[in-house]
Design a protein around this motif. Structure first.
Motif, PDB file in Angstrom:
ATOM      1  N   VAL A 196      30.741  42.338  48.353  1.00 36.92           N
ATOM      2  CA  VAL A 196      30.154  42.123  47.028  1.00 36.92           C
ATOM      3  C   VAL A 196      31.034  41.198  46.186  1.00 36.92           C
ATOM      4  N   LYS A 197      32.348  41.333  46.298  1.00 40.87           N
ATOM      5  CA  LYS A 197      33.241  40.453  45.538  1.00 40.87           C
ATOM      6  C   LYS A 197      33.058  39.000  45.967  1.00 40.87           C
ATOM      7  N   GLY A 198      32.788  38.799  47.263  1.00 36.45           N
ATOM      8  CA  GLY A 198      32.554  37.448  47.753  1.00 36.45           C
ATOM      9  C   GLY A 198      31.218  36.874  47.303  1.00 36.45           C
ATOM     10  N   TRP A 199      30.216  37.746  47.131  1.00 34.60           N
ATOM     11  CA  TRP A 199      28.883  37.292  46.723  1.00 34.60           C
ATOM     12  C   TRP A 199      28.768  37.070  45.222  1.00 34.60           C
ATOM     13  N   SER A 200      29.478  37.896  44.421  1.00 32.48           N
ATOM     14  CA  SER A 200      29.358  37.784  42.965  1.00 32.48           C
ATOM     15  C   SER A 200      30.292  36.695  42.447  1.00 32.48           C
ATOM     16  N   PRO A 201      29.817  35.871  41.529  1.00 34.24           N
ATOM     17  CA  PRO A 201      30.632  34.741  41.047  1.00 34.24           C
ATOM     18  C   PRO A 201      31.836  35.204  40.235  1.00 34.24           C
ATOM     19  N   GLU A 202      32.960  34.528  40.431  1.00 33.73           N
ATOM     20  CA  GLU A 202      34.159  34.816  39.642  1.00 33.73           C
ATOM     21  C   GLU A 202      33.967  34.328  38.214  1.00 33.73           C
ATOM     22  N   SER A 203      34.630  35.007  37.282  1.00 30.44           N
ATOM     23  CA  SER A 203      34.577  34.595  35.884  1.00 30.44           C
ATOM     24  C   SER A 203      35.892  33.927  35.498  1.00 30.44           C
ATOM     25  N   LYS A 204      35.795  32.892  34.684  1.00 31.54           N
ATOM     26  CA  LYS A 204      36.997  32.210  34.210  1.00 31.54           C
ATOM     27  C   LYS A 204      37.685  33.003  33.099  1.00 31.54           C
ATOM     28  N   ASP A 205      36.924  33.885  32.469  1.00 29.06           N
ATOM     29  CA  ASP A 205      37.489  34.760  31.440  1.00 29.06           C
ATOM     30  C   ASP A 205      38.278  35.884  32.118  1.00 29.06           C
ATOM     31  N   PRO A 206      39.596  36.000  31.853  1.00 33.30           N
ATOM     32  CA  PRO A 206      40.416  37.027  32.527  1.00 33.30           C
ATOM     33  C   PRO A 206      39.890  38.446  32.338  1.00 33.30           C
ATOM     34  N   LEU A 207      39.399  38.762  31.135  1.00 37.06           N
ATOM     35  CA  LEU A 207      38.898  40.109  30.875  1.00 37.06           C
ATOM     36  C   LEU A 207      37.634  40.382  31.682  1.00 37.06           C
ATOM     37  N   LEU A 208      36.706  39.421  31.692  1.00 35.80           N
ATOM     38  CA  LEU A 208      35.469  39.593  32.448  1.00 35.80           C
ATOM     39  C   LEU A 208      35.750  39.675  33.951  1.00 35.80           C
ATOM     40  N   GLU A 209      36.722  38.903  34.413  1.00 35.71           N
ATOM     41  CA  GLU A 209      37.083  38.946  35.836  1.00 35.71           C
ATOM     42  C   GLU A 209      37.700  40.298  36.187  1.00 35.71           C
ATOM     43  N   PHE A 210      38.522  40.830  35.272  1.00 37.97           N
ATOM     44  CA  PHE A 210      39.104  42.151  35.464  1.00 37.97           C
ATOM     45  C   PHE A 210      38.002  43.209  35.546  1.00 37.97           C
ATOM     46  N   LEU A 211      37.048  43.151  34.622  1.00 36.07           N
ATOM     47  CA  LEU A 211      35.947  44.115  34.609  1.00 36.07           C
ATOM     48  C   LEU A 211      35.065  43.975  35.849  1.00 36.07           C
ATOM     49  N   ARG A 212      34.897  42.757  36.326  1.00 37.02           N
ATOM     50  CA  ARG A 212      34.117  42.536  37.553  1.00 37.02           C
ATOM     51  C   ARG A 212      34.772  43.251  38.737  1.00 37.02           C
ATOM     52  N   LYS A 213      36.070  43.078  38.877  1.00 37.16           N
ATOM     53  CA  LYS A 213      36.788  43.711  39.986  1.00 37.16           C
ATOM     54  C   LYS A 213      36.803  45.232  39.846  1.00 37.16           C
ATOM     55  N   VAL A 214      36.977  45.708  38.607  1.00 36.41           N
ATOM     56  CA  VAL A 214      37.002  47.158  38.368  1.00 36.41           C
ATOM     57  C   VAL A 214      35.661  47.782  38.731  1.00 36.41           C
ATOM     58  N   SER A 215      34.566  47.161  38.318  1.00 32.63           N
ATOM     59  CA  SER A 215      33.234  47.730  38.585  1.00 32.63           C
ATOM     60  C   SER A 215      32.922  47.751  40.078  1.00 32.63           C
ATOM     61  N   ILE A 216      33.301  46.690  40.790  1.00 30.20           N
ATOM     62  CA  ILE A 216      33.063  46.666  42.238  1.00 30.20           C
ATOM     63  C   ILE A 216      33.952  47.686  42.938  1.00 30.20           C
ATOM     64  N   GLY A 217      35.218  47.781  42.502  1.00 31.13           N
ATOM     65  CA  GLY A 217      36.132  48.760  43.088  1.00 31.13           C
ATOM     66  C   GLY A 217      35.682  50.189  42.824  1.00 31.13           C
ATOM     67  N   PHE A 218      35.195  50.456  41.618  1.00 31.27           N
ATOM     68  CA  PHE A 218      34.692  51.782  41.266  1.00 31.27           C
ATOM     69  C   PHE A 218      33.508  52.161  42.162  1.00 31.27           C
ATOM     70  N   THR A 219      32.563  51.257  42.293  1.00 30.75           N
ATOM     71  CA  THR A 219      31.390  51.517  43.132  1.00 30.75           C
ATOM     72  C   THR A 219      31.789  51.724  44.592  1.00 30.75           C
ATOM     73  N   SER A 220      32.758  50.959  45.059  1.00 30.09           N
ATOM     74  CA  SER A 220      33.242  51.108  46.439  1.00 30.09           C
ATOM     75  C   SER A 220      33.817  52.496  46.674  1.00 30.09           C
ATOM     76  N   GLY A 221      34.616  52.981  45.708  1.00 30.85           N
ATOM     77  CA  GLY A 221      35.213  54.311  45.827  1.00 30.85           C
ATOM     78  C   GLY A 221      34.175  55.413  45.806  1.00 30.85           C
ATOM     79  N   VAL A 222      33.154  55.276  44.954  1.00 32.39           N
ATOM     80  CA  VAL A 222      32.092  56.275  44.865  1.00 32.39           C
ATOM     81  C   VAL A 222      31.294  56.327  46.167  1.00 32.39           C
ATOM     82  N   LEU A 223      30.904  55.171  46.678  1.00 32.23           N
ATOM     83  CA  LEU A 223      30.112  55.133  47.917  1.00 32.23           C
ATOM     84  C   LEU A 223      30.908  55.685  49.100  1.00 32.23           C
TER      85      LEU A 223
END
Length: 303
Positions: A196-223
């Protein structure tokens, strides 16, 4: 820089990043792991809410532990995970990268199957290495002693080893369940995160990029938690105290799952899922995000 030095440097960075991720995650999330274990070793379908010896859920368990054993009881058994998690996560992330190269199958870039198989391989390796620590941790977490009645990590380890050694009733008790638990979790965890990290576009905004990684990591842990929980319950039953002293009821992974299902029903195989998800959802995010940022930091530091 020679090819050998480059490989060694990258390996050291992977190990350092993985170890840091494991240490941070276990210190923050350990109380929920303890609650999960207490719920899993508890047997039967229902209990009276007023019974001080049994827990009806996550918050009931936290409340009763606080009243009966004190605030420090939330970190019972934390020494084995700290001793295990730093090298364990280091090994997990390092071996994941090595398995990833092996499972490319001639493809120039990794596929979701590559990530899943590499995750499973890393989980199996991790499970074998960490099992002795898991046996000690579950023994400590199942103990309800207070103060001087609370055994130390060293005494529990010494007692288990002196009685049973490294055998199937000793420090390698339940190793197959640990291997299945860790293998399946990491197969889903790494497979989902990197795909999913490879499919979803990276953000140039550091905060948005941090939140992107956190949300994918959270979902990975739950699944990962949802898929491997029956093996985790079986592991806790095998490694925890048996219902009748000197009689082994829970022996192997699949026979334990069958016994739990037969005696307590399907939902018993999902005991402890809520605290597990509460731990490995944010815990999964913490680990992967700390690993990614630490990897970037160390790579920049040791150019």
């Amino acid at each position: 820089m020679s090819e050998v030095k480059k490989v060694l440097k990258e390996g050291a960075i992977q190990i350092g990043s993985g170890g840091s991720a494991g240490f941070v995650e276990v210190c923050i999330m350990h109380p929920l792991d303890l609650v999960k274990t207490r719920l899993q070793i508890q047997q039967g379908k229902s209990f009276l809410k007023s019974d001080p010896k049994h827990y009806t859920g996550v918050f009931d368990c936290l409340q009763k532990m606080y009243k009966q054993e004190g605030i420090t009881s939330y970190w019972k058994g934390i020494i084995p995970p700290i001793l295990a998690e730093t090298p364990k996560r280091a090994v997990k992330f390092f071996t994941f990268e090595q398995y990833k190269q092996f499972f490319l199958f001639g493809s120039p870039t990794p596929t979701p199957l590559t990530f899943a198989l590499a995750g499973f391989g890393a989980g199996v390796t991790e499970g074998i290495l960490v099992n002795p620590f898991e046996v000690v941790k579950v023994t400590l977490q199942s103990n309800r002693g207070i103060g001087k009645d609370r055994p130390s990590t060293w005494l529990v380890t010494k007692d288990i080893f002196s009685k049973y050694g490294f055998g199937s009733q000793g420090l390698f008790k339940g190793v197959s369940a640990t291997v299945w638990r860790n293998g399946i979790f990491n197969m889903v965890y790494f497979g989902f995160y990197h795909s999913v990290k490879g499919w979803s576009p990276e953000s140039k905004d550091p905060l948005l990029e941090f939140l992107r990684k956190v949300s994918i990591g959270f979902t990975s842990g739950v699944l990962g938690s949802c898929f491997n929980i029956p093996f985790d319950v079986a592991k806790s039953r095998i490694q925890g105290p048996q219902p009748v002293p000197n009689q082994i009821k829970y022996r192997t992974t699949f026979s334990s799952i069958a016994v739990i299902y037969k005696e307590e029903g399907f939902l018993a195989l999902y005991k402890g899922l809520l605290p597990k998800v509460m731990r490995l959802g944010p815990g999964g995010a913490i680990m992967l995000v700390v690993y990614d940022y630490m990897h970037e930091f160390l790579t920049a530091e040791f150019k």
